[in-house]
Design a protein around this motif. Structure first.
Motif, PDB file in Angstrom:
ATOM      1  N   GLY A  43       0.814  -1.207   0.000  1.00  0.00           N
ATOM      2  CA  GLY A  43       0.000   0.000   0.000  1.00  0.00           C
ATOM      3  C   GLY A  43       0.849   1.259   0.000  1.00  0.00           C
ATOM      4  O   GLY A  43       0.566   2.212  -0.740  1.00  0.00           O
ATOM      5  N   LEU A  46       2.416   1.854  -3.426  1.00  0.00           N
ATOM      6  CA  LEU A  46       1.503   2.363  -4.442  1.00  0.00           C
ATOM      7  C   LEU A  46       1.124   3.823  -4.200  1.00  0.00           C
ATOM      8  O   LEU A  46       1.105   4.628  -5.140  1.00  0.00           O
ATOM      9  N   VAL A  56      -6.667   2.406  -4.196  1.00  0.00           N
ATOM     10  CA  VAL A  56      -5.844   1.291  -3.721  1.00  0.00           C
ATOM     11  C   VAL A  56      -6.622   0.470  -2.686  1.00  0.00           C
ATOM     12  O   VAL A  56      -6.618  -0.762  -2.727  1.00  0.00           O
ATOM     13  N   ARG A  60      -7.980  -3.476  -2.965  1.00  0.00           N
ATOM     14  CA  ARG A  60      -7.638  -4.430  -1.916  1.00  0.00           C
ATOM     15  C   ARG A  60      -8.863  -5.240  -1.490  1.00  0.00           C
ATOM     16  O   ARG A  60      -8.805  -6.456  -1.324  1.00  0.00           O
ATOM     17  N   HIS A 225       3.358  -2.435 -11.038  1.00  0.00           N
ATOM     18  CA  HIS A 225       2.244  -1.830 -10.314  1.00  0.00           C
ATOM     19  C   HIS A 225       0.996  -2.698 -10.384  1.00  0.00           C
ATOM     20  O   HIS A 225       0.244  -2.800  -9.408  1.00  0.00           O
ATOM     21  N   LEU A 229      -0.740  -4.192  -7.072  1.00  0.00           N
ATOM     22  CA  LEU A 229      -2.128  -3.803  -6.836  1.00  0.00           C
ATOM     23  C   LEU A 229      -3.013  -5.032  -6.611  1.00  0.00           C
ATOM     24  O   LEU A 229      -3.810  -5.071  -5.664  1.00  0.00           O
TER      25      LEU A 229
END
Length: 322
Positions: A43, A46, A56, A60, A225, A229
């Motif tokens: 987290g 990102l 984000v 999740r 990324h 993610l």
């Protein structure tokens, strides 16, 4: 961040004698701490790379939701969807999302070790709130431990010394939302199935925050990324799953010291990934908070054993009269 086990796990845990934790349960706690540390590290990676924290956090929970549907075999498990109070399920899911969102916002400016240290204050806040909200009032010894833990938070944040920042506000917000989430879980535990508590805590943020995704969402252009993610949901989902398995094998008291070892992972990831090392104030504050938290767990364990002993002593004469 770590979360407390759900109702079904708590019932099984209370049926287990208060003995030492088996190595398998300790290993599961270590594994969950590792995965939760990976979640926070991902987290932070990102949000510091330019992705918006609401997006984000939404991803999740979206991946987490898919995992819940698969792990609990939603196609033949009606207990997953059964609810006693949908509004309270939504409030509870909103609190968990709020905790995650605030945590990611805090991680934009704070080190991993700082956020997790403040988060460790949650058991003390839960103990304080359990009185007015659940009728589970703490004695003076536990209140002293709560105050000591608060002192640990002040050592970390050091308001008035130019170190208190918006990141600390978000970290405290994450901890507070999580504490209310746990309180609500305890309150709803007698009426809701464990499966529904896990399912709706993931479904709620996915549905409610979806309209805002176009405003905050940015599709990654870097393959790394994309991987990080998507991995968020796996880290969070499987971390919770390992916690459930651990608390099926041992009591909260037996496992109490081991979740705090997540600090080791957080310091290690902070240094390896971001080049951060906690300062002496953060280490001191974390030590105070951890010590206070362990004392509260030990005190509650002794009170629970005393209550069981008193109940058995009361049942004995009644059984003889019968």
């Amino acid at each position: 961040m770590t979360t407390f086990n759900e109702r079904g796990v708590r019932e099984q845990r209370d049926a287990v004698p208060d003995a030492g934790a088996p190595a398998s349960a300790i290993g599961l706690i270590f594994g969950s701490g590792f995965l939760f540390s990976c979640l926070d590290t991902s987290g932070k990676f990102l949000v510091t790379a330019g992705f918006e924290a609401p997006f984000v956090a939404w991803v999740r929970f979206a991946v987490h939701l898919v995992l819940v549907l698969l792990l609990f075999r939603a196609w033949k498990n009606p207990a997953l969807f059964r609810v006693s109070s949908l509004p309270w399920q939504i409030v509870r899911g909103g609190l968990l999302f709020g905790s995650t969102l605030c945590n990611f916002l805090a991680l934009r400016t704070l080190q991993l070790a700082e956020t997790v240290s403040i988060f460790f204050f949650a058991p003390m806040v839960i103990t304080a709130l359990a009185g007015p909200l659940l009728g589970e009032w703490a004695g003076w010894r536990r209140w002293m431990a709560i105050l000591a833990g608060f002192a640990g938070v002040l050592v970390i944040t050091r308001p008035g010394f130019g170190t208190f920042s918006i990141g600390h506000v978000f970290a405290l917000g994450a901890m507070t939302c999580y504490s209310l989430y746990v309180i609500l879980t305890r309150r709803m535990g007698a009426r809701e199935t464990a499966e529904s508590l896990i399912f709706y805590s993931a479904l709620t943020p996915v549905v409610l925050i979806f309209p805002a995704v176009p405003l905050y969402g940015t599709l990654p252009t870097d393959p790394l990324h994309w991987v990080v993610l998507v991995a968020l949901g796996f880290f969070g989902g499987f971390g919770h799953w390992l916690l459930i398995l651990a608390y099926r094998q041992a009591t909260t008291y037996a496992l109490a010291p081991y979740p705090y070892l997540q600090m080791v992972w957080m310091v290690a990831f902070g240094y390896v990934v971001f080049g951060d090392l906690p300062d002496a104030w953060t280490i001191l504050g974390a030590a105070i908070i951890v010590t206070s938290g362990l004392y509260i767990v030990r005190r509650e364990h002794k009170l629970r054993l005393a209550a069981r002993k008193a109940a058995r002593a009361q049942d004995g004469p009644q059984a003889k009269r019968l």
